[in-house]
Design an enzyme around this catalytic site. Sequence first.
Site, PDB file in Angstrom:
ATOM      1  CE1 TYR A  40       4.209   0.843 -13.480  1.00 15.93           C
ATOM      2  CE2 TYR A  40       2.850   2.317 -12.175  1.00 15.93           C
ATOM      3  CZ  TYR A  40       3.570   2.054 -13.323  1.00 15.93           C
ATOM      4  OH  TYR A  40       3.626   3.001 -14.312  1.00 15.93           O
ATOM      5  CG  ASP A  86       5.242  -7.948  -2.609  1.00 16.38           C
ATOM      6  OD1 ASP A  86       5.527  -6.929  -3.265  1.00 16.38           O
ATOM      7  OD2 ASP A  86       4.073  -8.369  -2.469  1.00 16.38           O
ATOM      8  CB  SER A  91      -1.758  -9.472  -1.381  1.00 16.60           C
ATOM      9  OG  SER A  91      -1.157  -8.192  -1.290  1.00 16.60           O
ATOM     10  CG  LEU A 107       6.127  -5.963   5.544  1.00 15.54           C
ATOM     11  CD1 LEU A 107       6.161  -5.088   4.313  1.00 15.54           C
ATOM     12  CD2 LEU A 107       7.452  -5.898   6.283  1.00 15.54           C
ATOM     13  CB  SER A 142      -0.528   9.346  -2.594  1.00 12.69           C
ATOM     14  OG  SER A 142      -1.463   9.763  -3.563  1.00 12.69           O
ATOM     15  CB  THR A 148      -4.383  10.858  -2.529  1.00 16.47           C
ATOM     16  OG1 THR A 148      -5.782  10.791  -2.283  1.00 16.47           O
ATOM     17  CG2 THR A 148      -3.663  10.147  -1.409  1.00 16.47           C
ATOM     18  CE1 TYR A 187      -3.392   4.079  -1.437  1.00 13.82           C
ATOM     19  CE2 TYR A 187      -4.415   6.029  -2.390  1.00 13.82           C
ATOM     20  CZ  TYR A 187      -3.309   5.219  -2.225  1.00 13.82           C
ATOM     21  OH  TYR A 187      -2.131   5.551  -2.831  1.00 13.82           O
ATOM     22  CE  LYS A 210      -0.131   5.202   0.213  1.00 11.58           C
ATOM     23  NZ  LYS A 210       1.032   4.339   0.443  1.00 11.58           N
ATOM     24  CE1 TYR A 265       6.769   7.791  -4.462  1.00 11.57           C
ATOM     25  CE2 TYR A 265       5.040   6.119  -4.451  1.00 11.57           C
ATOM     26  CZ  TYR A 265       6.324   6.524  -4.119  1.00 11.57           C
ATOM     27  OH  TYR A 265       7.136   5.662  -3.452  1.00 11.57           O
TER      28      TYR A 265
HETATM   29  C1  UD1 Z   1      -5.995   7.433  -8.151  1.00  5.64           C
HETATM   30  C2  UD1 Z   1      -6.420   7.664  -6.750  1.00  5.64           C
HETATM   31  C3  UD1 Z   1      -5.242   8.118  -5.956  1.00  5.64           C
HETATM   32  C4  UD1 Z   1      -4.165   7.080  -5.998  1.00  5.64           C
HETATM   33  C5  UD1 Z   1      -3.804   6.779  -7.439  1.00  5.64           C
HETATM   34  C6  UD1 Z   1      -2.918   5.560  -7.455  1.00  5.64           C
HETATM   35  C7  UD1 Z   1      -8.793   8.273  -6.887  1.00  5.64           C
HETATM   36  C8  UD1 Z   1      -9.798   9.346  -6.655  1.00  5.64           C
HETATM   37  N1  UD1 Z   1      -7.514   8.622  -6.690  1.00  5.64           N
HETATM   38  O1  UD1 Z   1      -5.568   8.681  -8.701  1.00  5.64           O
HETATM   39  O2  UD1 Z   1      -5.623   8.349  -4.617  1.00  5.64           O
HETATM   40  O3  UD1 Z   1      -3.028   7.518  -5.309  1.00  5.64           O
HETATM   41  O4  UD1 Z   1      -4.971   6.474  -8.190  1.00  5.64           O
HETATM   42  O5  UD1 Z   1      -2.508   5.297  -8.736  1.00  5.64           O
HETATM   43  O6  UD1 Z   1      -9.136   7.185  -7.252  1.00  5.64           O
HETATM   44  N2  UD1 Z   1      -9.959   8.186 -15.802  1.00  5.64           N
HETATM   45  C9  UD1 Z   1     -10.843   8.037 -16.845  1.00  5.64           C
HETATM   46  N3  UD1 Z   1     -11.203   6.773 -17.222  1.00  5.64           N
HETATM   47  C10 UD1 Z   1     -10.727   5.651 -16.591  1.00  5.64           C
HETATM   48  C11 UD1 Z   1      -9.807   5.819 -15.528  1.00  5.64           C
HETATM   49  C12 UD1 Z   1      -9.442   7.101 -15.153  1.00  5.64           C
HETATM   50  O7  UD1 Z   1     -11.314   9.012 -17.421  1.00  5.64           O
HETATM   51  O8  UD1 Z   1     -11.112   4.528 -16.970  1.00  5.64           O
HETATM   52  C13 UD1 Z   1      -9.526   9.540 -15.410  1.00  5.64           C
HETATM   53  C14 UD1 Z   1      -9.839   9.885 -13.968  1.00  5.64           C
HETATM   54  O9  UD1 Z   1     -11.130  10.406 -13.860  1.00  5.64           O
HETATM   55  C15 UD1 Z   1      -8.736  10.892 -13.655  1.00  5.64           C
HETATM   56  C16 UD1 Z   1      -7.556  10.434 -14.523  1.00  5.64           C
HETATM   57  O10 UD1 Z   1      -8.124   9.601 -15.532  1.00  5.64           O
HETATM   58  O11 UD1 Z   1      -9.124  12.172 -14.069  1.00  5.64           O
HETATM   59  C17 UD1 Z   1      -6.536   9.635 -13.749  1.00  5.64           C
HETATM   60  O12 UD1 Z   1      -7.203   8.598 -13.052  1.00  5.64           O
HETATM   61  P1  UD1 Z   1      -6.430   7.452 -12.269  1.00  5.64           P
HETATM   62  O13 UD1 Z   1      -5.376   6.852 -13.125  1.00  5.64           O
HETATM   63  O14 UD1 Z   1      -7.457   6.534 -11.675  1.00  5.64           O
HETATM   64  O15 UD1 Z   1      -5.653   8.224 -11.111  1.00  5.64           O
HETATM   65  P2  UD1 Z   1      -6.231   9.243 -10.002  1.00  5.64           P
HETATM   66  O16 UD1 Z   1      -7.700   9.164  -9.884  1.00  5.64           O
HETATM   67  O17 UD1 Z   1      -5.635  10.577 -10.278  1.00  5.64           O
END
Ligand code: UD1
Length: 342
Positions: free
Chosen positions: A13, A33, A36, A61, A127, A129, A152, A156, A180
């Site tokens: 992506y 790449d 996968s 890698l 990240s 994270t 995960y 990082k 990011y």
């Molecule tokens: C997640 C990862 C993060 C990673 C990133 C990669 C977790 C806890 N964190 O970030 O470590 O670097 O993805 O892209 O998984 N949400 C909904 N409904 C959904 C999906 C998400 O409400 O179906 C909400 C989540 O609760 C969050 C927000 O949307 O509050 C963003 O979620 P998401 O896109 O999964 O990213 P992160 O959780 O911030």
Amino acid sequence: MAQKILVTGGTGYIGSHTVVELQETGFDVIVVDDLSNSRIKVLDNITKITGTRPAFEKFNLADQIKTLDFLSHHNDISAIIHFAASKAVGESVEIPVKYYRNNLNSLMNLLDGMKNYNIPNIVFSSSCTVYGQPNHLPVTENTPRKDAESPYGNTKRVCEDILNDTITAYPQLKGIALRYFNPIGAHHSALIGELPIGIPGNLIPFITQTAAGIRDELKVFGDDYNTPDGSAIRDYINVVDLAKAHVVAIRRLLEGNNKSGYEIFNLGTGKGLSVLEIVNGFEKVTGVKLNYKIVDRRAGDIEKIWADTTYANNELGWQAIKSLEETLLSAWNWEKNIRNIK
Ligand code: UD1
């Protein structure tokens, strides 16, 4: 002659968007790449956008022999951008060893090769994270890191340490870790974008698939957070803005403008948005109604985070510029394109 950049994970992506920006800036790109979690067709679509097909080799890698052999034959590479990694948070809890093996070994193999074959520069995908739920917002690059919520996330954090320690040991190597925030959206051509395999874990692909009728209902995870509307807050950054920051980071290394051997930058917009603001924004800009339901919080989620982008803005001379509207529309146009929705 154009300088050659190795982009690992270049069919993924963020990787694919970065390949486009590098080529459009005049760099030669070679992609490695293992496919996968991405498709070879991405290279055709990059070629449609830029007019140039990037060189490509398929291997993992984490394979030390292959990686060192590859780098020994490509010591004309000026810099590496290392995206290739396993990134599904939930899966990392179930099969942690896969995550440690892939994500740590691939970085260590690249660093060995850089040292052996005189490839001086690397940009690493980190990240936000690594900050966990910070005590103070927004987060600066000096905000202390916290224990990771998942294997995960821990990869990082550990990879940042491996990079820092290796650069300290071998000062001829230089590195930039880019942390990011939440990358979203797609290239305006709608030829490349995020292609999750299976049920999306991330918010935006789940929204666009719900709008496309592939998913019945979006679940909003939690409305009882300590935020204005109760849903969780993130800093959503346009993937093309993010890709452009990689070109800036590469130039900084190639031109020797880095302030120290190892540098860290936050890449975000500086603005926090709630899940419900994203949902409403998507409906408004696309005119498509989303079927959604509020459910319990998702385990492991933090309440709120957004970036202080001052350092990246001033030091890199880079800023996220695309509007949320344009970004959400680009995500929808991409989904429509791959599903043949008019
Ligand atoms: C997640 C990862 C993060 C990673 C990133 C990669 C977790 C806890 N964190 O970030 O470590 O670097 O993805 O892209 O998984 N949400 C909904 N409904 C959904 C999906 C998400 O409400 O179906 C909400 C989540 O609760 C969050 C927000 O949307 O509050 C963003 O979620 P998401 O896109 O999964 O990213 P992160 O959780 O911030």
